[in-house]
Design an enzyme around this catalytic site. Structure first.
Site, PDB file in Angstrom:
ATOM      1  N   ARG A 149      40.029  34.539  18.376  1.00  9.99           N
ATOM      2  CA  ARG A 149      40.496  34.732  16.998  1.00  9.99           C
ATOM      3  C   ARG A 149      41.744  35.604  16.914  1.00  9.99           C
ATOM      4  O   ARG A 149      42.308  35.769  15.834  1.00  9.99           O
ATOM      5  CB  ARG A 149      39.383  35.360  16.156  1.00  9.99           C
ATOM      6  CG  ARG A 149      38.147  34.494  15.991  1.00  9.99           C
ATOM      7  CD  ARG A 149      37.182  35.160  15.023  1.00  9.99           C
ATOM      8  NE  ARG A 149      35.996  34.358  14.805  1.00  9.99           N
ATOM      9  CZ  ARG A 149      34.867  34.479  15.484  1.00  9.99           C
ATOM     10  NH1 ARG A 149      34.788  35.381  16.458  1.00  9.99           N
ATOM     11  NH2 ARG A 149      33.825  33.721  15.223  1.00  9.99           N
ATOM     12  N   GLY A 150      42.155  36.207  18.042  1.00  7.89           N
ATOM     13  CA  GLY A 150      43.339  37.054  18.025  1.00  7.89           C
ATOM     14  C   GLY A 150      43.000  38.528  18.153  1.00  7.89           C
ATOM     15  O   GLY A 150      41.858  38.904  18.474  1.00  7.89           O
ATOM     16  N   ASP A 165      32.406  42.231  43.244  1.00  7.53           N
ATOM     17  CA  ASP A 165      31.835  41.166  42.422  1.00  7.53           C
ATOM     18  C   ASP A 165      31.396  39.990  43.288  1.00  7.53           C
ATOM     19  O   ASP A 165      32.167  39.498  44.119  1.00  7.53           O
ATOM     20  CB  ASP A 165      32.861  40.660  41.411  1.00  7.53           C
ATOM     21  CG  ASP A 165      33.123  41.653  40.296  1.00  7.53           C
ATOM     22  OD1 ASP A 165      32.386  42.649  40.204  1.00  7.53           O
ATOM     23  OD2 ASP A 165      34.076  41.425  39.520  1.00  7.53           O
ATOM     24  N   GLY A 218      34.579  45.897  38.824  1.00  8.14           N
ATOM     25  CA  GLY A 218      34.423  47.210  38.206  1.00  8.14           C
ATOM     26  C   GLY A 218      35.576  47.427  37.257  1.00  8.14           C
ATOM     27  O   GLY A 218      36.748  47.184  37.603  1.00  8.14           O
ATOM     28  N   ASN A 227      33.536  48.182  41.749  1.00  7.49           N
ATOM     29  CA  ASN A 227      32.468  47.292  42.196  1.00  7.49           C
ATOM     30  C   ASN A 227      33.017  46.238  43.135  1.00  7.49           C
ATOM     31  O   ASN A 227      34.230  45.989  43.163  1.00  7.49           O
ATOM     32  CB  ASN A 227      31.827  46.544  41.015  1.00  7.49           C
ATOM     33  CG  ASN A 227      31.033  47.430  40.097  1.00  7.49           C
ATOM     34  OD1 ASN A 227      30.506  48.458  40.508  1.00  7.49           O
ATOM     35  ND2 ASN A 227      30.955  47.037  38.837  1.00  7.49           N
ATOM     36  N   ALA A 250      44.743  35.980  31.791  1.00  9.18           N
ATOM     37  CA  ALA A 250      43.617  36.257  32.685  1.00  9.18           C
ATOM     38  C   ALA A 250      42.499  35.234  32.532  1.00  9.18           C
ATOM     39  O   ALA A 250      41.772  34.962  33.492  1.00  9.18           O
ATOM     40  CB  ALA A 250      43.088  37.659  32.431  1.00  9.18           C
ATOM     41  N   ASN A 276      39.440  47.082  38.139  1.00 11.46           N
ATOM     42  CA  ASN A 276      40.138  45.930  37.561  1.00 11.46           C
ATOM     43  C   ASN A 276      41.362  46.363  36.778  1.00 11.46           C
ATOM     44  O   ASN A 276      42.444  45.757  36.877  1.00 11.46           O
ATOM     45  CB  ASN A 276      39.207  45.148  36.628  1.00 11.46           C
ATOM     46  CG  ASN A 276      38.130  44.385  37.363  1.00 11.46           C
ATOM     47  OD1 ASN A 276      38.214  44.183  38.564  1.00 11.46           O
ATOM     48  ND2 ASN A 276      37.111  43.975  36.627  1.00 11.46           N
ATOM     49  N   ALA A 328      37.898  38.691  33.249  1.00 10.30           N
ATOM     50  CA  ALA A 328      38.939  39.711  33.404  1.00 10.30           C
ATOM     51  C   ALA A 328      39.766  39.951  32.152  1.00 10.30           C
ATOM     52  O   ALA A 328      40.657  40.803  32.167  1.00 10.30           O
ATOM     53  CB  ALA A 328      39.869  39.317  34.548  1.00 10.30           C
ATOM     54  N   ALA A 329      39.493  39.242  31.067  1.00  4.73           N
ATOM     55  CA  ALA A 329      40.381  39.290  29.909  1.00  4.73           C
ATOM     56  C   ALA A 329      40.541  40.699  29.348  1.00  4.73           C
ATOM     57  O   ALA A 329      41.666  41.173  29.108  1.00  4.73           O
ATOM     58  CB  ALA A 329      39.875  38.341  28.823  1.00  4.73           C
ATOM     59  N   GLY A 330      39.433  41.386  29.107  1.00  6.58           N
ATOM     60  CA  GLY A 330      39.508  42.709  28.518  1.00  6.58           C
ATOM     61  C   GLY A 330      40.204  43.718  29.412  1.00  6.58           C
ATOM     62  O   GLY A 330      40.997  44.549  28.947  1.00  6.58           O
ATOM     63  N   ASP A 331      39.933  43.661  30.714  1.00  5.89           N
ATOM     64  CA  ASP A 331      40.555  44.605  31.632  1.00  5.89           C
ATOM     65  C   ASP A 331      42.054  44.363  31.753  1.00  5.89           C
ATOM     66  O   ASP A 331      42.842  45.313  31.805  1.00  5.89           O
ATOM     67  CB  ASP A 331      39.896  44.512  33.009  1.00  5.89           C
ATOM     68  CG  ASP A 331      38.463  45.012  32.993  1.00  5.89           C
ATOM     69  OD1 ASP A 331      38.158  45.888  32.159  1.00  5.89           O
ATOM     70  OD2 ASP A 331      37.654  44.534  33.811  1.00  5.89           O
TER      71      ASP A 331
END
Length: 313
Positions: free
Chosen positions: A234-235, A17, A43, A15, A292, A47, A259-262
């Site tokens: 929470r970790g 953004d 995307g 994508n 991130a 990412n 972007a944290a999860g990617d």
């Protein structure tokens, strides 16, 4: 002689953004004014590829992206940006019939966000893309998958890479409304849901390590070899057939969680490619995700190898 460098392949969405910063996230019927906006690569597939490539600048690891863009100006921007990160784009197809995907992102002053995605070419990904990516699917050490492309294509990619010996990492995002296909579960080595995705897939909101452990057992019962539950501030909890562990949150001040999860999944892929144990890989990935959140943007928020090492000290 053929290049024997390990390969991380991301198969997924691309994508552009469009991001605005606001005081609070908009409510229904509300108009807000923002001082500026940014245009950047996004995307989940792109990412994760970009974040992995940035981490791999210190290592002889190749990173490639398979998927689809349009033939518009956003496609040109996406490909140029991916190349700048060091991502191999040869399996990324151009689709003359669909526009490049876009995401409209609001980020509030606490770093929380809401996102509207127009899938465009991402939603046209099909068996054609699997065929184009077959050499890389067969060669990859790690395959990164997400759910922003049609589920049948994601499942086919998992099956092909798993048959070739790759470690298949599935980020079940965006959160599915129903369970995933049995064939996808059977070809997933590691599933990495956040709290919302975990609740959708298991019925359990993982607010404690014990709750995460219960949810992980359900996910592994569906067929995944390992489950990593990302609980944000929470970790992170992980579990496989031989062990389990909990990584406390890193002490950072978040300004943007987009972007944290990617970046987490990219870090996990890199650490596993470097032959780290699952527990060590999860700790490295958690540091990537935490860093991130201290930067704005999607791909642009990805940390470098040295950034992560400094946080892990």
């Amino acid at each position: 002689m053929a290049d024997q460098s390990p390969l991380i392949l991301s198969f997924g969405s691309v994508n552009i953004d469009l991001t605005v910063g606001v005081e609070t996230l908009p409510k229904a019927g509300e108009t807000q004014h923002a001082g500026s906006y940014t245009v950047g690569l996004g995307g989940k597939g792109a990412n994760q590829a970009a974040a992995a490539a940035r981490l791999c600048h210190n290592h002889s690891i190749k990173v490639a992206l398979a998927g689809r863009t349009g033939t518009d100006n956003f496609a040109t921007l996406a490909r140029e940006t991916l190349t700048t990160f060091g991502v191999e784009c040869s399996p990324l197809l151009e689709d003359p019939d669909h526009a490049t995907g876009i995401a409209l992102i609001h980020v509030d002053k606490r770093g929380e966000n809401c996102i509207t995605v127009v899938g465009g070419a991402n939603q046209a990904v099909s068996e054609t893309d699997i065929i184009a990516a077959t050499p890389l699917l067969n060669a990859a050490q790690v395959l990164l998958l997400q759910l922003e492309c049609p589920l049948h294509a994601v499942t086919a990619a998992a099956q092909a890479a798993h048959a070739g010996g790759a470690v298949v990492i599935l980020d079940p995002a965006p959160a599915p409304n129903e369970d995933l296909p049995k064939l996808l579960w059977q070809n997933t080595d590691i599933v990495t849901p956040n709290e919302t995705e975990t609740e959708r897939l298991t019925g359990i909101r993982p607010e404690t390590p014990d709750g995460a452990a219960q949810a992980a057992r359900i996910l592994r019962g569906k067929g995944a070899k390992a489950a990593i539950i990302k609980m944000g501030g929470r970790g992170t909890y992980w579990q496989d057939a031989t062990g389990e562990g909990f990584i406390p949150p890193f002490p950072v001040t978040p300004i943007d969680t987009v972007a944290a999860g990617d970046c987490f999944n990219a870090g996990l892929a890199v650490a596993l490619t470097l032959q780290n144990s699952l527990g060590d890989a999860v700790r490295f990935a958690s540091a990537c995700g935490a860093l991130a959140t201290t930067r704005k943007g999607a791909a642009d928020a990805a940390p470098t190898w040295n950034d992560v090492q400094n946080l892990l000290i």
